[in-house]
Motif scaffolding. Structure first.
Motif, PDB file in Angstrom:
ATOM      1  N   ALA A   1      41.159  29.990  39.495  1.00 47.53           N
ATOM      2  CA  ALA A   1      41.349  30.079  40.930  1.00 47.53           C
ATOM      3  C   ALA A   1      41.952  31.520  41.396  1.00 47.53           C
ATOM      4  N   PHE A   2      41.259  31.942  42.424  1.00 47.14           N
ATOM      5  CA  PHE A   2      41.898  33.038  42.966  1.00 47.14           C
ATOM      6  C   PHE A   2      41.703  33.422  44.511  1.00 47.14           C
ATOM      7  N   GLY A   3      42.611  34.258  44.988  1.00 49.03           N
ATOM      8  CA  GLY A   3      42.639  34.578  46.434  1.00 49.03           C
ATOM      9  C   GLY A   3      41.402  35.135  46.714  1.00 49.03           C
ATOM     10  N   VAL A   4      40.136  34.744  47.130  1.00 44.93           N
ATOM     11  CA  VAL A   4      39.045  35.738  47.520  1.00 44.93           C
ATOM     12  C   VAL A   4      38.928  36.559  48.709  1.00 44.93           C
ATOM     13  N   GLY A   5      40.006  36.657  49.555  1.00 40.93           N
ATOM     14  CA  GLY A   5      40.183  37.193  50.712  1.00 40.93           C
ATOM     15  C   GLY A   5      40.047  36.141  52.015  1.00 40.93           C
ATOM     16  N   PRO A   6      39.935  36.653  53.022  1.00 41.06           N
ATOM     17  CA  PRO A   6      40.167  38.176  53.487  1.00 41.06           C
ATOM     18  C   PRO A   6      41.570  38.580  53.414  1.00 41.06           C
ATOM     19  N   GLY A   7      41.911  39.933  52.975  1.00 37.19           N
ATOM     20  CA  GLY A   7      43.057  40.409  52.712  1.00 37.19           C
ATOM     21  C   GLY A   7      43.010  41.974  52.667  1.00 37.19           C
ATOM     22  N   SER A   8      44.146  42.330  52.078  1.00 35.94           N
ATOM     23  CA  SER A   8      44.078  43.897  51.360  1.00 35.94           C
ATOM     24  C   SER A   8      42.773  44.120  50.643  1.00 35.94           C
ATOM     25  N   PHE A   9      42.044  45.277  51.203  1.00 35.82           N
ATOM     26  CA  PHE A   9      40.939  45.753  50.154  1.00 35.82           C
ATOM     27  C   PHE A   9      41.173  45.900  48.951  1.00 35.82           C
ATOM     28  N   THR A  10      42.121  46.634  48.533  1.00 33.60           N
ATOM     29  CA  THR A  10      42.524  46.781  46.910  1.00 33.60           C
ATOM     30  C   THR A  10      43.136  45.579  46.547  1.00 33.60           C
ATOM     31  N   GLY A  11      43.804  44.743  47.384  1.00 34.66           N
ATOM     32  CA  GLY A  11      44.194  43.351  46.471  1.00 34.66           C
ATOM     33  C   GLY A  11      43.145  42.332  46.438  1.00 34.66           C
ATOM     34  N   VAL A  12      42.264  42.164  47.294  1.00 34.31           N
ATOM     35  CA  VAL A  12      41.272  41.049  46.747  1.00 34.31           C
ATOM     36  C   VAL A  12      40.216  41.676  45.817  1.00 34.31           C
ATOM     37  N   ARG A  13      39.967  42.937  45.573  1.00 35.66           N
ATOM     38  CA  ARG A  13      39.207  43.582  44.586  1.00 35.66           C
ATOM     39  C   ARG A  13      40.069  43.526  43.279  1.00 35.66           C
ATOM     40  N   THR A  14      41.481  43.653  43.487  1.00 34.24           N
ATOM     41  CA  THR A  14      42.131  43.162  42.302  1.00 34.24           C
ATOM     42  C   THR A  14      42.080  41.858  41.674  1.00 34.24           C
ATOM     43  N   ALA A  15      42.215  40.892  42.511  1.00 39.73           N
ATOM     44  CA  ALA A  15      42.096  39.493  42.121  1.00 39.73           C
ATOM     45  C   ALA A  15      40.722  39.177  41.481  1.00 39.73           C
ATOM     46  N   CYS A  16      39.594  39.719  42.198  1.00 39.32           N
ATOM     47  CA  CYS A  16      38.122  39.548  41.702  1.00 39.32           C
ATOM     48  C   CYS A  16      38.042  40.062  40.323  1.00 39.32           C
ATOM     49  N   GLY A  17      38.498  41.313  40.135  1.00 37.26           N
ATOM     50  CA  GLY A  17      38.392  42.026  38.847  1.00 37.26           C
ATOM     51  C   GLY A  17      39.320  41.256  37.824  1.00 37.26           C
ATOM     52  N   VAL A  18      40.455  40.853  37.983  1.00 32.71           N
ATOM     53  CA  VAL A  18      41.037  40.314  36.997  1.00 32.71           C
ATOM     54  C   VAL A  18      40.543  38.948  36.641  1.00 32.71           C
ATOM     55  N   VAL A  19      40.135  38.185  37.423  1.00 33.50           N
ATOM     56  CA  VAL A  19      39.750  36.974  37.310  1.00 33.50           C
ATOM     57  C   VAL A  19      38.415  36.759  36.675  1.00 33.50           C
ATOM     58  N   GLN A  20      37.753  37.792  37.084  1.00 33.88           N
ATOM     59  CA  GLN A  20      36.349  37.969  36.212  1.00 33.88           C
ATOM     60  C   GLN A  20      36.478  38.402  34.837  1.00 33.88           C
ATOM     61  N   GLY A  21      37.491  39.337  34.566  1.00 29.33           N
ATOM     62  CA  GLY A  21      37.692  39.716  33.166  1.00 29.33           C
ATOM     63  C   GLY A  21      38.102  38.518  32.459  1.00 29.33           C
ATOM     64  N   LEU A  22      39.030  37.811  32.816  1.00 32.05           N
ATOM     65  CA  LEU A  22      39.634  36.635  32.102  1.00 32.05           C
ATOM     66  C   LEU A  22      38.720  35.585  31.811  1.00 32.05           C
ATOM     67  N   ALA A  23      37.909  35.279  32.960  1.00 35.32           N
ATOM     68  CA  ALA A  23      36.915  34.098  32.848  1.00 35.32           C
ATOM     69  C   ALA A  23      35.844  34.460  31.982  1.00 35.32           C
ATOM     70  N   PHE A  24      35.239  35.848  32.105  1.00 35.63           N
ATOM     71  CA  PHE A  24      34.095  36.020  31.033  1.00 35.63           C
ATOM     72  C   PHE A  24      34.897  36.206  29.555  1.00 35.63           C
ATOM     73  N   GLY A  25      36.199  36.529  29.323  1.00 36.81           N
ATOM     74  CA  GLY A  25      36.754  36.284  27.967  1.00 36.81           C
ATOM     75  C   GLY A  25      37.030  34.903  27.417  1.00 36.81           C
ATOM     76  N   CYS A  26      37.300  34.057  28.320  1.00 42.80           N
ATOM     77  CA  CYS A  26      37.582  32.713  27.934  1.00 42.80           C
ATOM     78  C   CYS A  26      36.507  31.548  28.081  1.00 42.80           C
ATOM     79  N   ASP A  27      35.508  32.257  28.913  1.00 38.39           N
ATOM     80  CA  ASP A  27      34.399  31.380  29.022  1.00 38.39           C
ATOM     81  C   ASP A  27      34.475  30.267  29.935  1.00 38.39           C
ATOM     82  N   ARG A  28      35.063  30.493  31.148  1.00 41.48           N
ATOM     83  CA  ARG A  28      35.578  29.474  31.918  1.00 41.48           C
ATOM     84  C   ARG A  28      35.033  29.861  33.386  1.00 41.48           C
ATOM     85  N   PRO A  29      34.863  28.761  34.298  1.00 44.78           N
ATOM     86  CA  PRO A  29      34.363  29.074  35.728  1.00 44.78           C
ATOM     87  C   PRO A  29      35.530  29.565  36.596  1.00 44.78           C
ATOM     88  N   VAL A  30      35.175  30.226  37.779  1.00 49.74           N
ATOM     89  CA  VAL A  30      36.101  30.675  38.680  1.00 49.74           C
ATOM     90  C   VAL A  30      35.906  29.737  39.915  1.00 49.74           C
TER      91      VAL A  30
END
Length: 238
Positions: free
Chosen positions: A61-90
């Motif tokens: 799970a991740f905070g999708v926004g709204p919020g800091s432009f950089t911050g929400v992009r960071t959350a999306c990028g990190v959770v995407q990378g982890l989810a792809f790596g372990c084949d889990r949903p977000v």
């Protein structure tokens, strides 16, 4: 009960939480480190503390926004990378709803919450929620506006740092008149994202990793010099 790893980086505080076997553990970081530097070490430590691997989580799970432009992009990028790596949903969780959840965790009697977060540039992000047995009902969808345009009827419980950022409008007298209570310290946090993520995952499942996209309410992320002057003049008049 599902195992949920959660991250929240939309504000000045980066946080991560793990909901495992009904227990919630969390870490947070603020200050000199950027969120992209601090979030992965926190995740590794949480998993190590619980003695599990990332692949043992049911969803991320991740905070999708709204919020800091950089911050929400960071959350999306990190959770995407982890989810792809372990084949889990977000599971995307709206930050304003996470603030409402943080508020109700401390005040279980609360039924309606108006979340107000500082959006910078003379504006706030806000939304209104009503507690239900299965989570939250959205009464007003996430909105971007000036502080004076926030709709406050009905004396809800108000939370979020927008109350402090625009204290010239949200004065003590104003808050006493319009809110049951005003508690700016209740903000989006990975603890609330984990709790809401578990509820949403149980009810609706998760999304494929590629669908982890930020929730933006503002296309423009910077003001010109002239626009800043107009904004500062308006804030001074308030």
């Amino acid at each position: 009960m599902s195992t949920i790893l959660a991250i929240e980086t939309s504000t000045e505080i980066a946080s991560a939480a793990l909901l495992y076997k009904g227990e919630l553990i969390a870490r947070e970081s603020a200050g000199t480190q950027t969120h992209s530097d601090s979030i992965l070490p926190m995740i590794r430590q949480l998993l190590a503390d619980a003695g599990i691997a990332l692949a043992q989580c049911d969803a991320l799970a991740f905070g999708v926004g709204p919020g800091s432009f950089t911050g929400v992009r960071t959350a999306c990028g990190v959770v995407q990378g982890l989810a792809f790596g372990c084949d889990r949903p977000v599971v995307p969780v709206v930050t304003l709803e996470a603030a409402a959840q943080a508020c109700r965790s401390a005040h279980p009697e609360v039924t309606e919450v108006l979340s107000i977060l500082d959006a910078r540039m003379g504006e706030v992000y806000w939304a209104r929620y009503r507690a239900t047995p299965t989570g939250w009902e959205t009464l007003v969808e996430p909105t971007l506006s000036t502080a004076v345009d926030v709709v406050t009827e009905g004396r809800p419980f108000a939370c979020g740092n927008g109350l402090q950022a625009y204290a010239a409008h949200f004065t003590v007298e104003f808050c006493q008149q319009h809110f049951a209570q005003a508690q700016p310290q209740f903000m989006p946090h990975a603890r609330a994202v984990a709790a809401l993520g578990q509820l949403q995952f149980a009810q609706h499942g998760g999304l494929p990793a590629q669908q982890a996209q930020p929730l933006y309410l503002r296309n423009k992320v910077a003001l010109t010099t002239a626009e800043r002057a107009v904004r500062d003049a308006a804030k001074g008049q308030a």
